[in-house]
Design a protein around this motif. Structure first.
Motif, PDB file in Angstrom:
ATOM      1  N   GLU A 305       0.832  -1.215   0.000  1.00  0.00           N
ATOM      2  CA  GLU A 305       0.000   0.000   0.000  1.00  0.00           C
ATOM      3  C   GLU A 305       0.862   1.258   0.000  1.00  0.00           C
ATOM      4  N   GLU A 306       1.952   1.177   0.742  1.00  0.00           N
ATOM      5  CA  GLU A 306       2.903   2.305   0.795  1.00  0.00           C
ATOM      6  C   GLU A 306       3.533   2.532  -0.594  1.00  0.00           C
ATOM      7  N   GLU A 307       3.935   1.444  -1.236  1.00  0.00           N
ATOM      8  CA  GLU A 307       4.545   1.526  -2.575  1.00  0.00           C
ATOM      9  C   GLU A 307       3.544   2.075  -3.597  1.00  0.00           C
ATOM     10  N   PHE A 308       2.303   1.619  -3.472  1.00  0.00           N
ATOM     11  CA  PHE A 308       1.261   2.062  -4.406  1.00  0.00           C
ATOM     12  C   PHE A 308       1.024   3.568  -4.267  1.00  0.00           C
ATOM     13  N   LEU A 309       0.968   4.016  -3.021  1.00  0.00           N
ATOM     14  CA  LEU A 309       0.755   5.443  -2.751  1.00  0.00           C
ATOM     15  C   LEU A 309       1.896   6.270  -3.340  1.00  0.00           C
ATOM     16  N   LYS A 310       3.126   5.790  -3.168  1.00  0.00           N
ATOM     17  CA  LYS A 310       4.302   6.476  -3.719  1.00  0.00           C
ATOM     18  C   LYS A 310       4.190   6.588  -5.240  1.00  0.00           C
ATOM     19  N   LYS A 326      -4.333   0.268 -14.032  1.00  0.00           N
ATOM     20  CA  LYS A 326      -3.441  -0.860 -14.327  1.00  0.00           C
ATOM     21  C   LYS A 326      -2.492  -0.555 -15.485  1.00  0.00           C
ATOM     22  N   TRP A 327      -2.986   0.208 -16.474  1.00  0.00           N
ATOM     23  CA  TRP A 327      -2.131   0.497 -17.641  1.00  0.00           C
ATOM     24  C   TRP A 327      -1.076   1.562 -17.355  1.00  0.00           C
ATOM     25  N   ASP A 328      -1.099   2.107 -16.134  1.00  0.00           N
ATOM     26  CA  ASP A 328      -0.070   3.072 -15.736  1.00  0.00           C
ATOM     27  C   ASP A 328       1.056   2.403 -14.952  1.00  0.00           C
ATOM     28  N   SER A 329       0.770   1.211 -14.449  1.00  0.00           N
ATOM     29  CA  SER A 329       1.650   0.559 -13.487  1.00  0.00           C
ATOM     30  C   SER A 329       3.096   0.410 -13.969  1.00  0.00           C
ATOM     31  N   ALA A 330       3.295  -0.316 -15.075  1.00  0.00           N
ATOM     32  CA  ALA A 330       4.658  -0.581 -15.540  1.00  0.00           C
ATOM     33  C   ALA A 330       5.345   0.701 -15.987  1.00  0.00           C
ATOM     34  N   PHE A 331       4.569   1.608 -16.599  1.00  0.00           N
ATOM     35  CA  PHE A 331       5.110   2.860 -17.149  1.00  0.00           C
ATOM     36  C   PHE A 331       5.718   3.725 -16.036  1.00  0.00           C
ATOM     37  N   TYR A 332       4.919   3.982 -14.977  1.00  0.00           N
ATOM     38  CA  TYR A 332       5.425   4.856 -13.914  1.00  0.00           C
ATOM     39  C   TYR A 332       6.404   4.126 -12.990  1.00  0.00           C
ATOM     40  N   ALA A 333       6.219   2.833 -12.829  1.00  0.00           N
ATOM     41  CA  ALA A 333       7.166   2.065 -12.000  1.00  0.00           C
ATOM     42  C   ALA A 333       8.556   2.127 -12.632  1.00  0.00           C
ATOM     43  N   GLU A 334       8.607   1.988 -13.960  1.00  0.00           N
ATOM     44  CA  GLU A 334       9.903   2.036 -14.664  1.00  0.00           C
ATOM     45  C   GLU A 334      10.541   3.408 -14.524  1.00  0.00           C
ATOM     46  N   PHE A 535      12.607  -3.449  -5.296  1.00  0.00           N
ATOM     47  CA  PHE A 535      11.738  -2.310  -5.636  1.00  0.00           C
ATOM     48  C   PHE A 535      10.314  -2.812  -5.903  1.00  0.00           C
ATOM     49  N   ASN A 536       9.342  -2.200  -5.250  1.00  0.00           N
ATOM     50  CA  ASN A 536       7.924  -2.577  -5.377  1.00  0.00           C
ATOM     51  C   ASN A 536       7.675  -4.057  -5.095  1.00  0.00           C
ATOM     52  N   GLU A 537       8.526  -4.642  -4.248  1.00  0.00           N
ATOM     53  CA  GLU A 537       8.394  -6.074  -3.950  1.00  0.00           C
ATOM     54  C   GLU A 537       7.099  -6.360  -3.187  1.00  0.00           C
ATOM     55  N   GLY A 538       6.636  -5.365  -2.406  1.00  0.00           N
ATOM     56  CA  GLY A 538       5.354  -5.523  -1.706  1.00  0.00           C
ATOM     57  C   GLY A 538       4.226  -5.693  -2.705  1.00  0.00           C
ATOM     58  N   MET A 539       4.219  -4.847  -3.741  1.00  0.00           N
ATOM     59  CA  MET A 539       3.172  -4.917  -4.773  1.00  0.00           C
ATOM     60  C   MET A 539       3.279  -6.227  -5.568  1.00  0.00           C
TER      61      MET A 539
END
Length: 673
Positions: A305-310, A326-334, A535-539
């Motif tokens: 939840e913390e990672e998602f908020l970030k 969902k379609w933003d996930s990989a884009f912004y995570a990268e 990185f984002n291992e919680g998610m």
């Protein structure tokens, strides 16, 4: 002359025609039935050799032919092969049922099983006897005649449904293309991904660029394309496979599979399909699996939840995005990962030329287990892309043949897997060595660049190679206990443990060399790869747990005939793990091939279960040195070579000296505060 019915060592791919399969399988079933009849008609009293060993050896021809056929149905299929698969699946179900419900055969097996304490059997022989007895009792041998007939019907129907499910997913994957003619739509995409998209368009006689739902096309677009609307379009197309109002809809199939599995379990005296499956797993019961998953969920959810908020805050700051989808996930995570660790996945790719990574996994295997790999052209392949290797040990003794098939094509299902064309066994005092294959879907070379792998693809190759080592280093007497024939929640240990070497400086420096300059990967990249590993291992953990929980919910439901809406059921199952808003037109279950086509039903949790084992096992390597011969020998002796000859926990404890502790995984994932 039917090549499949001749004597062959390696599969005679190039001389097999589609029309050879049905007659060959028919004939092989007849031969297997004759093997069974020879056992049941034997006038001698049943004993271990004339019943249990004879049964293990029965149907050899059938096993070899079907392994060729079904491997091709996954890796190089076509309409004819798919039609044949539909026709022969009921034959094979019927043969299996004929065998499992053969009273005379079961009487002999039961007779030997009842005297097991007086037979002075080795551990492996005891395991084989127990496995045989259980496979009969778990397949209805103790049922009354009318119930046996019902079981046969269920099994035939399940075989058909599971094939249809897979074909529908493949058809949906192949039928979608996103055809782009304006180069601005590719903004953000790396050059090699653009080039690959242009080549797909060329192959299809179109101008511009084509993006497909195959991973090497889909993932770069979702990760780098700036056009949010196009990411959304692609993501929704990916998520609605099997969930559209067309001939490939899988909703009814999912509900039918779940109902039939439940009915089958009840018929055999089990409360649910999960109770049935887990009896033969390290985890043993659904309660244990749920408690394992919920325990990890409790530890991972706050981090997720913390990672998602970030990530959401970051997307808002960068592009004023109010609600992360969902379609933003990989884009912004990268983007965030690049900013935090100054690590660009694209900058890493030149260091991971496919051929170098293959050499790397070979070198790691040589340093750990003394194996040598030589590429050969003397054995037949089913497609020109397939590479073949002769594998020997440090003394030059033959260990195995290895087939490797690396790139996507239209007849190949998505994903990556290991399989075998022949299992290791000791027969007539000869150690018959295995023939193992790995199949992947990596980025293809283009006109200007070789195949350069993402770091994720590098770990995938190591993962599948870990399975291959399990197959290649097998050293057991009986083929049904050899290699990867182990409890399902133990099978991922060799594959997942090998991934760890991808993060180690000592291993990376062996093979991560720039494809143009030959320069070894810079130490700061290695440090960043390691730093960013959690990185984002919680998610990530939450995502894996959501799949495991969905699988368990489907297979522990006490009245699956009351479920009539796949999407609604899935939403409820995901409630505790959901981070992103739900996408109404998407559904996971209708393309969840692992559990509805592969063998992971009531077993998807085993990826996480094996991660606990692998983190604990690798900690042992780290303590002694990642190429420590003593630890590697122990792993080879007690895990890789032993197959399913003993209970997995006994093997693990013999290797590690103790039971696995989850702390190693939580520490590695950065989830231990």
């Amino acid at each position: 002359m039917n090549p499949l019915l001749q004597k062959f060592n390696t599969p005679p791919f190039s001389s097999i025609k589609e029309t050879d399969y049905k007659p060959a399988i028919k004939e092989a079933i007849a031969l297997a039935k004759a093997d069974i009849e020879a056992i049941t008609k034997n006038a001698e009293k049943p004993n271990f050799s004339n019943t249990i060993e004879a049964l293990d050896a029965a149907g050899e021809k059938l096993g070899r032919i079907t392994s060729i056929f079904f491997n091709l149905n996954s890796a190089e299929t076509n309409k004819e092969i798919q039609t044949i698969a539909k026709e022969i699946s009921p034959w094979l179900s019927e043969f299996k049922n004929d065998m499992m419900l053969n009273e005379a055969l079961f009487d002999r097996v039961k007779n030997v099983y009842e005297q097991r304490n007086n037979l002075n059997l080795s551990t492996e022989q005891q395991m084989l006897l127990e496995k045989n007895y259980k496979s009969f009792s778990r397949n209805g041998a103790n049922l009354a005649e009318n119930k046996k007939a019902e079981l046969r019907e269920i099994d035939t129907e399940l075989a058909k449904l599971s094939l249809q499910f897979g074909e529908n997913v493949l058809a949906e994957t192949n039928s979608f293309e996103m055809h782009l003619t304006n180069e601005n739509d590719l903004d953000g995409l790396p050059d090699n991904a653009k080039e690959a998209a242009r080549e797909i368009a060329k192959q299809r006689d179109k101008d511009g660029w084509i993006i497909t739902l195959d991973y090497p096309s889909y993932i770069p677009f979702m990760t780098y394309a700036k056009n949010r609307d196009l990411r959304k379009k692609l993501s929704i197309a990916f998520g609605k496979k099997g969930f559209q109002n067309n001939e490939f809809n899988n909703e009814e199939i999912v509900l039918n599979i779940v109902k039939l599995r439940h009915k089958r379990a009840n018929l055999l005296g089990y409360k649910s399909h999960a109770h049935f499956v887990l009896e033969e797993r390290m985890a043993e019961t659904p309660d244990k699996v749920f408690s394992f998953l919920h325990d990890l969920l409790e530890k991972a959810k706050p981090a997720a939840e913390e990672e998602f908020l970030k990530l959401e805050t970051y997307a808002k700051k960068l592009d004023n995005i109010d609600k992360l989808q969902k379609w933003d996930s990989a884009f912004y995570a990268e983007k965030l990962k690049k900013e935090l660790f100054n690590l660009d996945q694209e900058a890493l790719k030149p260091y991971f030329k496919l051929e170098n990574v293959i050499d790397g996994v070979f070198t790691v295997s040589e340093k750990l287990f003394g194996l040598q790999f030589e590429e050969i052209n003397s054995i037949d392949v089913y497609h020109k892309d397939v590479k073949t290797y002769n594998v020997t040990d440090k003394d030059g003794q033959f260990v195995s043949y290895l087939y490797a098939d690396f790139h996507p094509r239209s007849g190949k299902r998505n994903g990556a897997w290991m399989t075998s064309y022949k299992s290791q066994e000791i027969k007539n005092n000869v150690n018959e060595r295995p023939q193992v294959s790995i199949v992947c879907n990596f980025t293809k070379p283009t006109a200007s660049k070789p195949s350069l792998l993402t770091f994720n693809e590098v770990t995938t190759l190591f993962h599948e190679f870990g399975h291959a080592l399990h197959g290649m280093l097998a050293n057991t007497t009986y083929k049904s206990l050899s290699g990867t024939s182990v409890y399902w929640d133990f099978v991922e240990l060799p594959s997942q443990v090998l991934e760890n070497w991808c993060y180690e400086k000592e291993a990376l420096e062996l093979f991560a060399k720039h494809y143009e300059t030959g320069e070894t990967i810079p130490i700061e990249y290695i440090e960043k790869i390691k730093e960013s590993a959690s990185f984002n291992e919680g998610m990530q953990t939450l995502r894996q747990l959501s799949f495991g929980l969905l699988d368990m919910r489907w297979h522990t439901h006490e009245a699956p005939d009351t479920i009539n809406n796949v999407k609604l059921f899935e939403k409820e199952a995901f409630a505790t793990t959901q981070l992103y808003p739900d996408v109404e037109e998407n559904c996971m279950s209708t393309a969840f091939s692992h559990i509805f086509q592969g063998g992971y039903s009531a077993g998807y949790y085993s990826y996480k279960w094996a991660e606990v084992l692998d983190a604990d096992a690798f900690e042992y390597f780290q303590e002694k040195g990642i190429f420590n011969k003593e630890v590697a020998d122990k792993f080879k002796t007690h895990v890789l070579s032993k197959g399913g000859t003993e209970k997995p926990m006994d093997l693990y404890k013999r290797f590690r000296g103790q039971e696995p502790k989850p702390e190693a995984l939580l520490k590695r994932a950065g989830l231990l505060k």
